[in-house]
Write a protein that holds these residues in place. Sequence first.
Motif, PDB file in Angstrom:
ATOM      1  N   THR A 151     -53.056-102.547  71.050  1.00 55.51           N
ATOM      2  CA  THR A 151     -53.201-104.088  70.177  1.00 55.51           C
ATOM      3  C   THR A 151     -52.709-103.298  68.891  1.00 55.51           C
ATOM      4  OG1 THR A 151     -53.817-105.990  70.002  1.00 55.51           O
ATOM      5  CG2 THR A 151     -55.407-104.214  70.144  1.00 55.51           C
ATOM      6  N   ARG A 177     -52.987-105.345  76.381  1.00 55.85           N
ATOM      7  CA  ARG A 177     -53.605-104.819  74.422  1.00 55.85           C
ATOM      8  C   ARG A 177     -55.097-104.583  75.061  1.00 55.85           C
ATOM      9  NH1 ARG A 177     -49.098-104.991  74.170  1.00 55.85           N
ATOM     10  NH2 ARG A 177     -48.082-106.254  73.049  1.00 55.85           N
ATOM     11  N   ASP A 207     -57.421-102.288  73.251  1.00 52.58           N
ATOM     12  CA  ASP A 207     -58.009-101.643  71.759  1.00 52.58           C
ATOM     13  C   ASP A 207     -58.901-100.709  71.388  1.00 52.58           C
ATOM     14  OD1 ASP A 207     -60.305-102.674  72.961  1.00 52.58           O
ATOM     15  OD2 ASP A 207     -60.608-103.982  71.678  1.00 52.58           O
TER      16      ASP A 207
END
Length: 308
Positions: free
Chosen positions: A239, A211, A213
Amino acid sequence: MQQSQLSSGDVIADRRADYAKMLNEGGEPDAAAELMEQALELTPVWAAGWYRLATYRENAGKVESAIEAYRKTLALDPEDTFGASLKLALLGDSETPDRPPSRYVERLFDDYAARFETSLVEKLDYTVPQKLAALVASTGRKYSLAVDLGCGTGLLGPEICARAGRLEGYDLSQNMLAKAAEKAIYHHLARADLSLAPEGSGVFADGAEYRADLIAAADVLMYLGNLESTFAIVDRLATSGADFAFSVEDAGEGDGFHLGPSLRYAHTESYVRSLCRRCGFELIETVKTTIRKDGGKPVAGILFLARR
């Protein structure tokens, strides 16, 4: 003896090949081709030699005989270490491949790793890492996990590491990864092939659902052609709210991508926009700029900042 190795394994053939190279560099490709043919009479299964012969014939304007030699190269080297399939496409003998052969790209950058930064930064005025980092900085964000796809020797890493709690890098070339490791800024480095589907790419080798960013790809996509597999990797990495900062060579108007004489791919803005929409990314900013020089001429590119 591996058929694709750069040396033929025959001293006389290698000497003739070296002299042929000198003749070609001196502006005598016809003479170079003739001497290379003599070398190949001694070593007929030398793939690298056939590739050299093809190049000399092409330089001499003998397209049909160049195609014949590129075909021979490919027959002797099915993994296409030298990118003969790309040359055949440019000469009109075949359709443009969706992507270059992975072995060709891997060898290219393994061989280039030691001199990569000197050549790119000092000689070709390469500034994409700084320009992409400026786009990322303009968000004012701090990121928990940043992933540098196609990290190479790690030119982008120092520009963005202060904004990331964790920085990971992935590249096809082990020699490039070794150079990136010397910078001691990446928390994790691993070999990955961005031309493959996510499951086989190596980015998700441990089966983890990342995940990230922030995902970045500085001057990577021009070595991939069709970008659907790469965007599938980004789709799985990102994400909600993640930023994706990347660059392409600018193909101008139209849709899709094309292969250039440099053996790199250029992509249209509309093609990139369609892939972003498909993966749920909104384009925040696009910047058209010169990304490097090639043969002393500026190469037009586009920088993108997109958000999930």
